[in-house]
Design an enzyme around this catalytic site. Structure first.
Site, short mmCIF file in Angstrom:
data_model
loop_
_atom_site.label_atom_id
_atom_site.label_comp_id
_atom_site.label_asym_id
_atom_site.label_seq_id
_atom_site.Cartn_x
_atom_site.Cartn_y
_atom_site.Cartn_z
N ARG A 50 30.54 51.67 37.34
CA ARG A 50 31.37 51.23 38.47
C ARG A 50 32.84 51.14 38.05
O ARG A 50 33.74 51.52 38.81
CB ARG A 50 30.88 49.88 39.01
CG ARG A 50 31.57 49.47 40.30
CD ARG A 50 30.93 48.28 40.97
NE ARG A 50 31.07 47.06 40.18
CZ ARG A 50 30.52 45.88 40.51
NH1 ARG A 50 29.78 45.79 41.60
NH2 ARG A 50 30.69 44.83 39.76
N LYS A 149 36.80 48.17 42.66
CA LYS A 149 37.00 46.80 42.17
C LYS A 149 38.34 46.78 41.44
O LYS A 149 38.43 46.93 40.22
CB LYS A 149 35.83 46.41 41.25
CG LYS A 149 35.62 44.93 41.14
CD LYS A 149 34.28 44.58 40.58
CE LYS A 149 34.18 43.17 40.09
NZ LYS A 149 34.42 42.14 41.09
N GLU A 182 31.31 41.16 53.81
CA GLU A 182 30.81 40.41 52.64
C GLU A 182 31.56 39.08 52.59
O GLU A 182 32.41 38.80 53.43
CB GLU A 182 31.01 41.21 51.36
CG GLU A 182 32.47 41.57 51.07
CD GLU A 182 32.64 42.39 49.79
OE1 GLU A 182 31.76 42.38 48.91
OE2 GLU A 182 33.70 43.03 49.67
N1 PMP Z 1 31.99 41.44 46.54
C1 PMP Z 1 33.14 41.14 45.92
C2 PMP Z 1 34.40 41.21 46.70
C3 PMP Z 1 33.14 40.78 44.57
O1 PMP Z 1 34.29 40.49 43.95
C4 PMP Z 1 31.92 40.71 43.87
C5 PMP Z 1 31.90 40.35 42.41
N2 PMP Z 1 32.20 38.99 42.21
C6 PMP Z 1 30.74 40.99 44.56
C7 PMP Z 1 30.81 41.37 45.89
C8 PMP Z 1 29.42 40.95 43.87
O2 PMP Z 1 29.28 42.06 43.00
P1 PMP Z 1 28.42 41.97 41.68
O3 PMP Z 1 27.05 41.58 42.08
O4 PMP Z 1 28.46 43.33 41.09
O5 PMP Z 1 29.07 40.94 40.82
#
Ligand code: PMP
Length: 289
Positions: A50, A149, A182
């Site tokens: 990622r 990200k 989200e």
């Molecule tokens: N959405 C956002 C905006 C995030 O920053 C994160 C990570 N903290 C997630 C979802 C969750 O992703 P992951 O399970 O890969 O940590």
């Protein structure tokens, strides 16, 4: 504490970057938050995939290979005696000029910090979270795709400010069409009649690795799992709602916009999935040796 900076481990006091680094000046860079459990780095390859995809999307060339970064992550955990902890892996555009032009930044800067984190107080895992919908719209995919990200987290920070101002620890973000995207730092799931639903990344969600793991574990446990467009209505009328993220793991949401979710207590499906996740996370991963 030892920090990996550039190409080596340095003492925390020497772990400084230039004020001309575009990560600082413009939020120009990418990052990952990763967990170590039980002497192993969980989902390291997936995090690296990622990270490199995020970097590619912003035309940032990472000067280290995945194998080198993987070794550096493990080495940083080892140097700090971290068997259970949180790893922040950051790649900035590096030092440039005061202008925007990223092509004037000669070399990226890789930073790895291995430490501890607790996102939510432990009691919230048994009582559940109250959240509100925030007015800040999730980044439009053609502006900054939420799948990237990036170090530019202002969209999420604006949402977090609104949530905190409303007395909540998390905020629910909708996309430009009013669909559920989200939370400000976590993915969201609804459980209704034993079926799990979460928005697809095309609705403005980061493709969370915890989300993907939970989807797999739920399917293996016999649940139907769907990725579909969701309205707030789908969350309000759900039997259970929970959030997922690397730092948060799985946490129940018991109230959204003053609507009690289900019976207002963390649900049984959420607890079952939390237990499965905890077991899986502690048995898999790249050994810290
Ligand atoms: N959405 C956002 C905006 C995030 O920053 C994160 C990570 N903290 C997630 C979802 C969750 O992703 P992951 O399970 O890969 O940590």
């Amino acid at each position: 504490m030892k920090i990996f900076l550039g190409d080596k481990l340095v003492d925390e006091k020497d772990a400084v970057v230039s004020v001309f680094d575009h990560g600082l000046l413009y939020g120009d860079g990418v990052f990952e938050g990763i967990r170590a459990y039980n002497g192993r780095v969980f989902l390291l390859d997936e995090h690296l995939d990622r990270l490199y995809d995020s970097a590619k999307a912003i035309a940032l060339e990472i000067s280290m290979t995945k194998a080198e970064i993987s070794q550096a992550v493990v080495g940083t955990c080892k140097a700090n005696g971290i068997a259970d902890g949180y790893i922040r892996l950051v790649v900035t555009r590096g030092k440039g000029t005061l202008g925007l032009n990223p092509y004037l930044c000669k070399k990226d800067k890789v930073i790895i910090i291995a430490a501890k984190i607790q996102l939510y107080p432990q009691e919230l895992y048994s009582t559940g979270l109250k959240i509100v919908t925030v007015g800040t719209v999730r980044n439009h995919p053609e502006a900054i795709n939420p799948r990237i990200k990036s170090l530019n987290y202002l969209n999420n920070i604006m949402a977090k400010i609104e949530a905190i101002n409303a007395g909540c620890m998390e905020g629910l973000m909708l996309n430009h069409k009013g669909e559920v995207a989200e939370a400000s730092g976590d993915n969201v799931f609804a459980v209704k009649n034993g079926v799990l639903t979460t928005p697809p990344s095309s609705c403005g969600a980061l493709e969370g690795l915890t989300r993907n793991t939970v989807m797999e574990l739920a399917q293996k446990a016999g649940y139907e799992v769907r990725e579909s467009v969701m309205a707030r209505y789908d969350l309000y009328v759900a039997d259970e709602v929970f959030l997922t993220g690397t730092a948060a793991e799985i946490i129940s949401v018991v109230d959204i916009d003053k609507r009690s979710i289900g019976d207002g207590k963390p649900g049984t499906v959420t607890s079952e999935l939390s237990a499965l996740y905890a077991e899986f996370a502690r048995s898999e991963g790249t050994l810290i040796k």
